[in-house]
Design a protein around this motif. Structure first.
Motif, short mmCIF file in Angstrom:
data_model
loop_
_atom_site.label_atom_id
_atom_site.label_comp_id
_atom_site.label_asym_id
_atom_site.label_seq_id
_atom_site.Cartn_x
_atom_site.Cartn_y
_atom_site.Cartn_z
N MET A 132 26.08 52.65 34.32
CA MET A 132 27.41 52.20 33.87
C MET A 132 27.32 50.83 33.21
O MET A 132 27.94 50.59 32.16
CB MET A 132 28.39 52.17 35.04
CG MET A 132 28.78 53.54 35.56
SD MET A 132 29.89 53.41 36.99
CE MET A 132 29.84 55.11 37.58
N ASP A 133 26.55 49.91 33.82
CA ASP A 133 26.35 48.58 33.20
C ASP A 133 25.90 48.75 31.75
O ASP A 133 26.46 48.15 30.82
CB ASP A 133 25.23 47.79 33.92
CG ASP A 133 25.60 47.36 35.34
OD1 ASP A 133 26.79 47.17 35.62
OD2 ASP A 133 24.66 47.19 36.16
N LEU A 226 37.14 46.32 36.72
CA LEU A 226 35.94 45.66 36.21
C LEU A 226 35.62 46.11 34.78
O LEU A 226 35.18 45.32 33.95
CB LEU A 226 34.79 45.97 37.16
CG LEU A 226 33.55 45.13 37.02
CD1 LEU A 226 32.97 44.81 38.37
CD2 LEU A 226 32.53 45.85 36.16
N SER A 227 35.86 47.38 34.48
CA SER A 227 35.55 47.90 33.14
C SER A 227 36.71 47.63 32.17
O SER A 227 36.69 48.11 31.04
CB SER A 227 35.27 49.40 33.20
OG SER A 227 36.47 50.13 33.46
N ILE A 261 37.30 40.36 42.19
CA ILE A 261 37.18 41.42 41.19
C ILE A 261 38.07 41.07 40.00
O ILE A 261 39.24 40.68 40.18
CB ILE A 261 37.59 42.79 41.79
CG1 ILE A 261 36.73 43.14 43.00
CG2 ILE A 261 37.53 43.89 40.72
CD1 ILE A 261 35.24 43.31 42.73
N GLU A 262 37.52 41.23 38.82
CA GLU A 262 38.28 41.00 37.58
C GLU A 262 37.56 41.72 36.45
O GLU A 262 36.40 42.10 36.60
CB GLU A 262 38.37 39.50 37.27
CG GLU A 262 37.01 38.87 37.02
CD GLU A 262 37.07 37.36 36.80
OE1 GLU A 262 37.97 36.91 36.08
OE2 GLU A 262 36.21 36.66 37.37
N PRO A 263 38.22 41.92 35.32
CA PRO A 263 37.53 42.58 34.20
C PRO A 263 36.33 41.75 33.75
O PRO A 263 36.40 40.52 33.73
CB PRO A 263 38.60 42.62 33.10
CG PRO A 263 39.91 42.53 33.83
CD PRO A 263 39.64 41.65 35.02
N ALA A 264 35.22 42.43 33.43
CA ALA A 264 34.02 41.73 32.96
C ALA A 264 34.36 40.98 31.66
O ALA A 264 34.99 41.55 30.77
CB ALA A 264 32.90 42.73 32.71
N ASN A 276 44.88 38.60 30.33
CA ASN A 276 45.54 37.98 31.47
C ASN A 276 47.06 38.14 31.42
O ASN A 276 47.72 38.03 32.42
CB ASN A 276 45.17 36.50 31.56
CG ASN A 276 43.73 36.36 32.01
OD1 ASN A 276 43.16 37.32 32.53
ND2 ASN A 276 43.15 35.20 31.79
N GLN A 277 47.56 38.39 30.23
CA GLN A 277 48.99 38.58 30.11
C GLN A 277 49.39 40.02 30.39
O GLN A 277 50.36 40.29 31.08
CB GLN A 277 49.41 38.20 28.70
CG GLN A 277 50.77 37.56 28.67
CD GLN A 277 51.09 37.11 27.28
OE1 GLN A 277 50.20 36.87 26.46
NE2 GLN A 277 52.37 37.02 26.98
N PHE A 278 48.63 40.95 29.85
CA PHE A 278 49.07 42.34 29.91
C PHE A 278 48.17 43.27 30.72
O PHE A 278 48.56 44.37 31.07
CB PHE A 278 49.15 42.93 28.48
CG PHE A 278 50.06 42.17 27.60
CD1 PHE A 278 51.43 42.14 27.85
CD2 PHE A 278 49.56 41.47 26.51
CE1 PHE A 278 52.27 41.43 27.02
CE2 PHE A 278 50.40 40.76 25.68
CZ PHE A 278 51.77 40.73 25.93
N GLY A 279 46.95 42.85 30.97
CA GLY A 279 45.97 43.80 31.47
C GLY A 279 45.74 43.74 32.96
O GLY A 279 46.66 43.55 33.75
N TYR A 280 44.50 43.88 33.32
CA TYR A 280 44.13 43.97 34.73
C TYR A 280 44.06 42.59 35.37
O TYR A 280 43.74 41.61 34.73
CB TYR A 280 42.80 44.69 34.84
CG TYR A 280 42.93 46.14 34.43
CD1 TYR A 280 43.37 47.09 35.34
CD2 TYR A 280 42.63 46.55 33.14
CE1 TYR A 280 43.53 48.42 34.98
CE2 TYR A 280 42.78 47.88 32.75
CZ TYR A 280 43.23 48.80 33.68
OH TYR A 280 43.39 50.10 33.31
N PRO A 281 44.34 42.53 36.67
CA PRO A 281 44.38 41.25 37.36
C PRO A 281 43.01 40.78 37.85
O PRO A 281 42.02 41.52 37.78
CB PRO A 281 45.25 41.58 38.57
CG PRO A 281 44.93 43.01 38.88
CD PRO A 281 44.70 43.66 37.54
#
Ligand code: OGA
Ligand code: NI
Length: 310
Positions: A132-133, A226-227, A261-264, A276-281
């Motif tokens: 996956m990486d 993360l993805s 945990i946060e998006p890479a 940071n405004q609309f996506g994943y925390p």
């Protein structure tokens, strides 16, 4: 329409590029795929089936039918003849294994076999996470490192041994209500014959047909974050059957409770500058689990909102 079946042995040979592309497709388009030739020996898998079934028969089945909440509640509901369905319970017998659990005391070979099995599955999970990486274009080892969190932390590798006993009124109760999985990578060894697992794809429930000795893979909520949404955590459920006990053994490679945990970063830059405004925390996994335990059978988006720290 059937979920992809991938020959994992091809990952180590001349057809590696094809296998990697199939894994990418399984992750991006399905969130679920089945692995065959995954390297876990049939001899070990046969032992796992045997000790799990023996343990269920010896130590659990009678209790399920005599004392369990779903059996009692279903009986009451049938007597009422209201036409209602049981909504807040699963027709499932579960016991959990980790590195330091209490082992079922009466089933010979259970501890040894399951310890061996879990070690093999953990290696398989790590190999998949590296694939996956690579497919995501993040550094090798990124997912594993993220899940292992800060210094001295350890990712959590758990195993849930489930049995879905035959149910006299399968239309009145779920085996396991629809949900997405909280954690990272889930590896499911399901029954050879009794089916029941379904995933939601384009608004339709699709069967995950048993393929003997295959391992079903799915990605949980943490891989979705993360993805940065490239790999989705997909709704799935288990229907109960009128005949036959269904066995399924789910192992999950999850972040440690203290892991952040946060998006890479690499994926935010490429895909969505405004993440940071609309996506994943960004959040601490333990906080996510506190919310998840209360909201497991609800959509994941409010869970992401509830733990947002940025
Ligand atoms: C789960 C799950 C499926 C199954 O435990 O989260 O989805 O087949 N299990 O038991
Ligand atoms: Ni699940």
């Amino acid at each position: 329409m059937a979920i992809p079946v991938i020959d994992f042995s091809k990952l180590d040979g001349e057809e590696r590029a094809m296998a990697m592309a199939q894994i990418a497709n399984g992750c991006e388009e399905w969130g679920f795929f089945q692995l065959v030739n995954h390297g876990i020996s049939v001899e070990l898998l046969e032992r796992v089936k045997r000790v799990s079934s023996e343990c269920y028969k010896l130590e659990r089945e009678e209790k399920f039918f005599k004392n369990s909440a779903p059996v009692k509640l279903l009986k009451e509901l049938v007597e009422k003849k209201s036409g209602d369905k049981l909504e807040n319970i699963d027709w499932e017998d579960v016991f959990l294994l980790s590195d330091d659990n209490e082992w079922p005391p009466k089933t010979p070979g259970f501890k040894e076999t399951m310890t061996e099995y879990r070690a093999e599955l953990k290696k398989l999970a790590e190999k998949l996470m590296e694939a996956m990486d690579e497919n995501l274009g993040i550094p090798k080892g990124y997912i594993k490192k993220a899940f292992n969190g800060g210094e001295g932390e350890k990712a959590f590798f758990g195993t849930k041994v489930s049995h879905y006993p035959p149910c006299p009124h399968p239309e009145m109760v779920n085996g396991l209500r629809a949900h997405t999985d909280a954690g990272g990578v889930i590896l499911l060894f399901q029954d050879d014959e009794v089916d029941g697992l379904q995933i939601l794809k384009n608004g339709e429930w699709i069967d995950v047909k048993p393929i003997p000795n295959s391992i079903v893979i799915n990605t949980g909520d943490q891989i979705e974050v993360l993805s940065n949404g490239r790999y989705k955590s997909v709704w799935h459920r288990v229907n109960v059957m009128p005949n036959g006990t269904r066995r399924s053994i789910a192992s999950f490679y999850n972040p440690s409770y203290n892991a952040t945990i946060e998006p890479a970063t690499q994926l935010i830059k490429k895909e969505n500058k405004e993440v940071n405004q609309f996506g994943y925390p960004k959040f601490v996994f333990g906080d996510y689990m506190s919310v998840y335990t209360k909201q497991k059978f609800l959509p994941k988006e409010p869970r992401f909102q509830a733990v947002r720290t940025v």
